[in-house]
Design a protein around this motif. Structure first.
Motif, PDB file in Angstrom:
ATOM      1  N   ASP A 133       3.061  -7.865  -0.645  1.00 17.14           N
ATOM      2  CA  ASP A 133       3.406  -9.542  -1.153  1.00 17.14           C
ATOM      3  C   ASP A 133       3.849 -10.584  -0.209  1.00 17.14           C
ATOM      4  O   ASP A 133       3.079 -11.994  -0.180  1.00 17.14           O
ATOM      5  CB  ASP A 133       3.458  -9.471  -2.722  1.00 17.14           C
ATOM      6  CG  ASP A 133       5.085  -8.989  -2.970  1.00 17.14           C
ATOM      7  OD1 ASP A 133       6.049  -9.187  -1.523  1.00 17.14           O
ATOM      8  OD2 ASP A 133       5.458  -9.466  -3.447  1.00 17.14           O
ATOM      9  N   THR A 195      10.117  -5.477  -2.724  1.00 13.61           N
ATOM     10  CA  THR A 195       9.425  -4.545  -4.273  1.00 13.61           C
ATOM     11  C   THR A 195       8.415  -4.297  -3.296  1.00 13.61           C
ATOM     12  O   THR A 195       7.260  -5.328  -2.760  1.00 13.61           O
ATOM     13  CB  THR A 195       8.906  -4.863  -4.585  1.00 13.61           C
ATOM     14  OG1 THR A 195      10.596  -5.507  -5.850  1.00 13.61           O
ATOM     15  CG2 THR A 195       7.601  -4.232  -5.844  1.00 13.61           C
ATOM     16  N   SER A 197       5.013  -2.366  -3.488  1.00 16.11           N
ATOM     17  CA  SER A 197       3.620  -1.924  -4.376  1.00 16.11           C
ATOM     18  C   SER A 197       2.347  -0.794  -3.277  1.00 16.11           C
ATOM     19  O   SER A 197       2.553  -1.225  -2.299  1.00 16.11           O
ATOM     20  CB  SER A 197       3.172  -2.615  -5.130  1.00 16.11           C
ATOM     21  OG  SER A 197       4.037  -3.710  -6.006  1.00 16.11           O
ATOM     22  N   ASP A 202       5.602   0.918  -7.954  1.00 18.19           N
ATOM     23  CA  ASP A 202       6.519  -0.257  -7.213  1.00 18.19           C
ATOM     24  C   ASP A 202       7.553   0.196  -6.866  1.00 18.19           C
ATOM     25  O   ASP A 202       8.975   0.632  -7.537  1.00 18.19           O
ATOM     26  CB  ASP A 202       6.944  -1.865  -8.517  1.00 18.19           C
ATOM     27  CG  ASP A 202       5.859  -2.813  -8.826  1.00 18.19           C
ATOM     28  OD1 ASP A 202       4.498  -2.395  -7.485  1.00 18.19           O
ATOM     29  OD2 ASP A 202       5.562  -3.287  -9.436  1.00 18.19           O
ATOM     30  N   HIS A 204      11.051   0.360  -5.261  1.00 14.63           N
ATOM     31  CA  HIS A 204      11.913  -0.380  -4.669  1.00 14.63           C
ATOM     32  C   HIS A 204      12.913  -0.411  -3.455  1.00 14.63           C
ATOM     33  O   HIS A 204      13.664   0.674  -3.258  1.00 14.63           O
ATOM     34  CB  HIS A 204      13.293  -0.966  -5.895  1.00 14.63           C
ATOM     35  CG  HIS A 204      12.083  -1.064  -7.290  1.00 14.63           C
ATOM     36  ND1 HIS A 204      12.095  -2.345  -6.843  1.00 14.63           N
ATOM     37  CD2 HIS A 204      11.414  -0.390  -8.068  1.00 14.63           C
ATOM     38  CE1 HIS A 204      11.099  -2.212  -8.485  1.00 14.63           C
ATOM     39  NE2 HIS A 204      11.642  -1.663  -8.770  1.00 14.63           N
ATOM     40  N   THR A 274      12.306   2.734 -10.538  1.00 18.40           N
ATOM     41  CA  THR A 274      10.663   2.236 -10.506  1.00 18.40           C
ATOM     42  C   THR A 274      10.762   3.684 -11.553  1.00 18.40           C
ATOM     43  O   THR A 274       9.588   3.336 -12.495  1.00 18.40           O
ATOM     44  CB  THR A 274      10.069   3.354  -9.326  1.00 18.40           C
ATOM     45  OG1 THR A 274      10.618   2.636  -7.975  1.00 18.40           O
ATOM     46  CG2 THR A 274       8.664   3.208  -9.615  1.00 18.40           C
TER      47      THR A 274
END
Length: 381
Positions: A133, A195, A197, A202, A204, A274
């Protein structure tokens, strides 16, 4: 792919960059197949999973050199001075755009770059990871905590200049030796994890947790391993060297007992998080998943019974003779071996004669180099 740094003789890290990319894949495939052929003459090779040729590295390990007012961010030259690589084409835009800001932060916070020839200074490296992201994790690797107060003071400036900065930390590496980071980590932000993905999971990532540097190809590797496990349908599964739980979480299924084992406590905490998040969302495949902090060799060899399936993803040194021979005698029906070193993979398979390598696939995590990830599924006849 053309790289101006390579063309000018300033960086030779991408050793085969002048070879057309399809030929790079073919050469890697030929080398690995040649290593495994004597051990598995009937091995079926699935089509290699290629990578994007540039912009694929989601983690940067950059040496800081130069001066406070004119820092370089890149690698060390042969004479120990810094060679700036902020425009390296291997990095995606989210990383490339961060490098000039990070270099400016060196000046703003008055972080004296470490000089390898003189063994003076404080700041050695900056380690930067980017999530799918666009969020960033930035780790400053310093000789001591001398600059900790200044980094804290100017961190708001960095967050303002880099709005995508999610996690920042100071890592302490006091010794003068050829390693990237030390054991002590001081997290400077409220958030402690990035995070990642991957295939809807997800994962971590904590500052000292291992994660593949090519997230897109890593996602394909997880999908392949999961497909092999699904086809084998083991009622119980171990994921040794599980890291943040990628293989274990992908392979989980209702009624399947899955245990991930990893020596890094940070990674285990991330994997457990998770799992717990998925359980809270109603994913019943996570109900029988557990993660344990421990040495893979010692933990496995201490168990009275082996599971029906095992996934192993060791570091470059491989499994070694002890664990390889234990696996060979374990009786597990299926083993998935993911390796970043074909030489140690072939060596380890030589210690596992009771297993038959059925399928294998090359995953090109590291374009323009001789390195590649190989996954093999082994069955017990």
């Amino acid at each position: 792919m053309r790289c101006e740094y390579f063309a000018a003789g300033l960086c030779a890290s991408c050793t085969v960059i002048e070879t057309p990319y399809p030929d790079q894949i073919a050469h890697k495939q030929e080398r690995v197949a040649g290593l495994l052929a004597p051990l598995a003459p009937d091995l079926t090779w699935l089509p290699a999973r290629a990578s994007a040729e540039q912009g694929f590295r989601t983690k940067a390990k950059m040496v800081i050199a130069g001066t406070v007012d004119a820092p370089t961010i890149g690698i060390l030259a042969a004479d120990g001075t810094g060679q700036d690589l902020r425009d390296c084409p291997l990095y995606p835009a989210a990383l490339a755009q961060a490098f000039p800001v990070l270099a400016e932060f060196v000046t703003v916070a008055k972080l004296e770059p470490y000089s390898v020839p003189r063994r003076t200074g404080e700041l050695k490296n900056v380690l930067v990871s980017v999530a799918p992201d666009g969020a960033l994790m930035v780790r400053w690797v310093m000789r001591s905590t001398e600059a900790l107060a200044r980094i804290r003071k100017h961190l708001p400036w960095l967050q303002d200049q880099l709005p995508t900065l999610a996690v920042a930390s100071l890592n302490v590496l006091a010794e003068h030796k050829a390693v990237v980071e030390g054991e002590r980590e001081i997290v400077l932000t409220e958030r402690e994890t990035l995070t990642m993905s991957v295939n809807g999971f997800d994962l971590h990532l904590r500052p000292q947790s291992f994660f593949q540097t090519n997230t897109d190809v890593a996602a394909a590797l997880y999908r392949q391993a999961s497909a092999w496990i699904a086809n084998a349908r083991p009622a119980s599964l171990w994921d040794l060297y599980c890291g943040v739980g990628g293989f274990a979480l992908h392979a989980a299924a209702p009624g399947r007992a899955v245990t991930g084992v990893e020596v890094s406590e940070q990674a285990i905490v991330s994997a457990q998080r998770t799992r717990d998040e998925r359980l809270a969302e109603g994913d019943q495949a996570m109900a029988d998943v557990e993660f344990i902090t421990g040495d893979a060799v010692g933990w496995a060899s201490s168990r009275a019974d082996a599971p029906e399936g095992i996934v192993v993803n060791p570091p470059r040194r491989g499994l070694g003779e002890s664990l390889s021979r234990w696996l060979d005698a374990s009786g597990a029906r299926t083993i998935v071996y993911s390796s970043c070193n074909p030489d140690t993979l072939a060596r380890d398979l030589g210690w596992m004669p009771n297993y038959r390598a059925e399928q294998a696939r090359l995953f090109d995590m590291f374009p323009h180099t001789g390195h590649g990830e190989v996954a093999v599924v082994l069955t017990r006849p």
